[in-house]
Design a protein around this motif. Structure first.
Motif, mmCIF file in Angstrom:
data_model
loop_
_atom_site.group_PDB
_atom_site.id
_atom_site.type_symbol
_atom_site.label_atom_id
_atom_site.label_comp_id
_atom_site.label_asym_id
_atom_site.label_seq_id
_atom_site.Cartn_x
_atom_site.Cartn_y
_atom_site.Cartn_z
ATOM 1 N N THR A 2 -53.294 16.938 -31.995
ATOM 2 C CA THR A 2 -52.760 15.825 -31.773
ATOM 3 C C THR A 2 -52.271 15.683 -30.259
ATOM 4 O OG1 THR A 2 -51.847 15.741 -33.983
ATOM 5 C CG2 THR A 2 -50.693 14.409 -32.511
ATOM 6 N N ALA A 3 -52.371 14.569 -29.758
ATOM 7 C CA ALA A 3 -51.848 14.456 -28.367
ATOM 8 C C ALA A 3 -50.421 14.386 -28.157
ATOM 9 C CB ALA A 3 -52.397 13.117 -27.633
ATOM 10 N N ALA A 4 -49.889 14.963 -27.116
ATOM 11 C CA ALA A 4 -48.534 15.040 -26.875
ATOM 12 C C ALA A 4 -48.119 13.855 -26.167
ATOM 13 C CB ALA A 4 -48.162 16.162 -25.757
ATOM 14 N N VAL A 35 -52.759 3.920 -41.642
ATOM 15 C CA VAL A 35 -53.733 4.008 -40.404
ATOM 16 C C VAL A 35 -52.450 3.762 -39.291
ATOM 17 C CG1 VAL A 35 -55.324 3.708 -38.567
ATOM 18 C CG2 VAL A 35 -56.007 3.597 -40.994
ATOM 19 N N VAL A 36 -52.095 5.022 -38.405
ATOM 20 C CA VAL A 36 -51.210 4.693 -37.446
ATOM 21 C C VAL A 36 -52.211 4.447 -36.066
ATOM 22 C CG1 VAL A 36 -49.322 5.721 -35.967
ATOM 23 C CG2 VAL A 36 -49.487 6.260 -38.385
ATOM 24 N N ALA A 37 -52.086 2.984 -35.882
ATOM 25 C CA ALA A 37 -52.732 2.674 -34.469
ATOM 26 C C ALA A 37 -52.084 2.812 -33.215
ATOM 27 C CB ALA A 37 -53.127 1.073 -34.720
ATOM 28 N N LEU A 38 -50.825 2.666 -33.233
ATOM 29 C CA LEU A 38 -50.215 3.070 -32.025
ATOM 30 C C LEU A 38 -48.899 3.981 -32.604
ATOM 31 C CD1 LEU A 38 -49.851 -0.507 -30.268
ATOM 32 C CD2 LEU A 38 -51.333 1.509 -29.802
ATOM 33 N N ASP A 39 -48.511 5.019 -31.857
ATOM 34 C CA ASP A 39 -47.680 5.776 -32.466
ATOM 35 C C ASP A 39 -46.494 6.182 -31.123
ATOM 36 O OD1 ASP A 39 -46.205 8.101 -33.494
ATOM 37 O OD2 ASP A 39 -47.412 9.403 -33.354
ATOM 38 N N ARG A 40 -45.606 5.332 -31.354
ATOM 39 C CA ARG A 40 -44.235 5.446 -30.306
ATOM 40 C C ARG A 40 -44.542 5.121 -28.875
ATOM 41 N NH1 ARG A 40 -43.839 9.686 -33.309
ATOM 42 N NH2 ARG A 40 -43.804 11.360 -31.604
ATOM 43 N N VAL A 41 -45.177 4.324 -28.455
ATOM 44 C CA VAL A 41 -45.968 3.962 -27.009
ATOM 45 C C VAL A 41 -44.980 3.015 -26.223
ATOM 46 C CG1 VAL A 41 -47.472 2.621 -25.669
ATOM 47 C CG2 VAL A 41 -48.252 3.967 -27.934
ATOM 48 N N SER A 42 -44.322 4.000 -25.077
ATOM 49 C CA SER A 42 -43.376 3.418 -24.348
ATOM 50 C C SER A 42 -44.396 3.256 -22.874
ATOM 51 C CB SER A 42 -42.260 4.092 -24.097
ATOM 52 O OG SER A 42 -41.411 4.364 -25.302
ATOM 53 N N ILE A 43 -44.430 1.989 -22.604
ATOM 54 C CA ILE A 43 -45.144 1.667 -21.244
ATOM 55 C C ILE A 43 -44.632 0.496 -20.618
ATOM 56 C CG2 ILE A 43 -46.901 0.434 -22.396
ATOM 57 C CD1 ILE A 43 -48.905 1.570 -20.407
ATOM 58 N N GLY A 58 -61.429 3.106 -31.086
ATOM 59 C CA GLY A 58 -60.378 3.600 -32.020
ATOM 60 C C GLY A 58 -58.890 4.119 -31.817
ATOM 61 N N CYS A 59 -58.650 4.265 -30.218
ATOM 62 C CA CYS A 59 -57.544 4.917 -30.006
ATOM 63 C C CYS A 59 -56.407 3.889 -29.664
ATOM 64 C CB CYS A 59 -57.744 5.533 -28.581
ATOM 65 S SG CYS A 59 -57.978 4.329 -27.156
ATOM 66 N N SER A 230 -55.047 8.388 -26.458
ATOM 67 C CA SER A 230 -55.818 9.004 -27.629
ATOM 68 C C SER A 230 -55.141 9.076 -28.774
ATOM 69 C CB SER A 230 -55.791 10.546 -26.970
ATOM 70 O OG SER A 230 -56.578 11.126 -27.780
ATOM 71 N N ASP A 231 -55.481 8.823 -29.978
ATOM 72 C CA ASP A 231 -54.838 8.723 -31.244
ATOM 73 C C ASP A 231 -53.602 8.013 -31.403
ATOM 74 O OD1 ASP A 231 -56.831 10.402 -32.382
ATOM 75 O OD2 ASP A 231 -55.979 12.165 -31.519
ATOM 76 N N GLY A 232 -53.729 6.728 -30.832
ATOM 77 C CA GLY A 232 -52.502 5.897 -30.625
ATOM 78 C C GLY A 232 -51.458 6.513 -29.601
#
Length: 260
Positions: A2-4, A35-43, A58-59, A230-232
């Motif tokens: 899992t990506a950090a 399916v978790v498409a986005l996981d706590r994305v801050s940008i 699919g990322c 990567s992986d949401g």
């Protein structure tokens, strides 16, 4: 593996950003189909900057763009256009915000075949009951090289010219931000390079903010920065990208995923 987590310029409450997300998550389905498409994305996307979003299929690239542009709802977290929090808007307010403050360019040109190029460019403004700023419109039309094609209908234009019309339409209302989802995906390399050049010029000459989803390292090379998913999750960022540097980074992600 899992990506950090990675915060790509995590949003700050001060201005200077055309759009920002904070701890944004998007989940589809539930139970075994979750399916978790986005996981706590801050940008955050700086005003007057060209950002490319990249990553394997699919990322979550397009999901991030759709949520940031108010085209899709979020499961948790927040999205702002400027200082406006999208979660606090009703359907009508959200529609008006997208119409007035956001420009869109998609892989399909989405032009009305019965309208001329000029009528297609000004259609969103006409629907809103607004007259275009003639000086701004002339500048946009000149920048994308359409001055001699405004009376032509889409069927009389090449694919590259049709996408130029779509670019001009996205810029015509002077939006706070323009989102492009694979905007050169249906174009040959020459026409694609022209459209990417117009997007880059809109940032450098007009002060526009552009966010583009792409899988193409050459297209990403036109941007000021590239963020990688990567992986949401956001996992990396690159300033002043070149096609070779972007390609090397993508190969490294592929190698990492094969060994995880």
């Amino acid at each position: 593996m899992t990506a950090a987590p990675f915060d790509a310029l995590a949003p700050h409450p001060m201005t200077g950003f055309a759009a920002a997300t904070s701890d944004l998550s998007k989940v589809y389905g539930s139970g075994d189909t979750r399916v978790v498409a986005l996981d706590r994305v801050s940008i955050a996307f700086r005003e007057g900057e060209f950002t490319a979003i990249m990553g394997p299929s699919g990322c979550g690239k397009s999901t991030l763009m759709h949520c940031a542009a108010g085209l899709d709802s979020v499961s948790s977290g927040s999205v702002r256009i400027g200082t406006t929090e999208l979660s606090g808007l009703g359907d009508r307010q959200l529609t008006e915000l997208r119409r007035d403050r956001i420009g869109f360019i998609f892989q399909a040109f989405n032009l009305l075949p019965t309208l001329t190029a000029l009528e297609n460019i000004t259609l969103p403004l006409s629907i809103a009951g607004r007259r275009p700023d003639r000086q701004w419109l002339d500048r946009v039309v000149s920048m994308v090289g359409l001055s001699q094609r405004l009376g032509h209908r889409p069927g009389q234009l090449s694919g590259g010219q049709q996408q130029r019309v779509a670019v001009a339409r996205a810029l015509a209302s002077r939006p706070a931000i323009v989102f492009g989802d694979e905007p050169t995906g249906n174009l040959d390399s020459r026409a694609g390079a022209e459209v990417l050049g117009f997007l880059r010029d809109s940032v450098r000459e007009l002060g526009q903010t552009v966010v583009m989803v792409t899988h193409d390292p050459v297209a990403a090379g036109y941007a000021d920065r590239v963020v990688f998913l990567s992986d949401g999750r956001l996992v990396d960022e690159m300033s002043r990208p070149t096609p070779d540097r972007v390609l090397d980074r993508m190969k490294a992600f592929d190698a990492r995923s094969r060994t995880s």
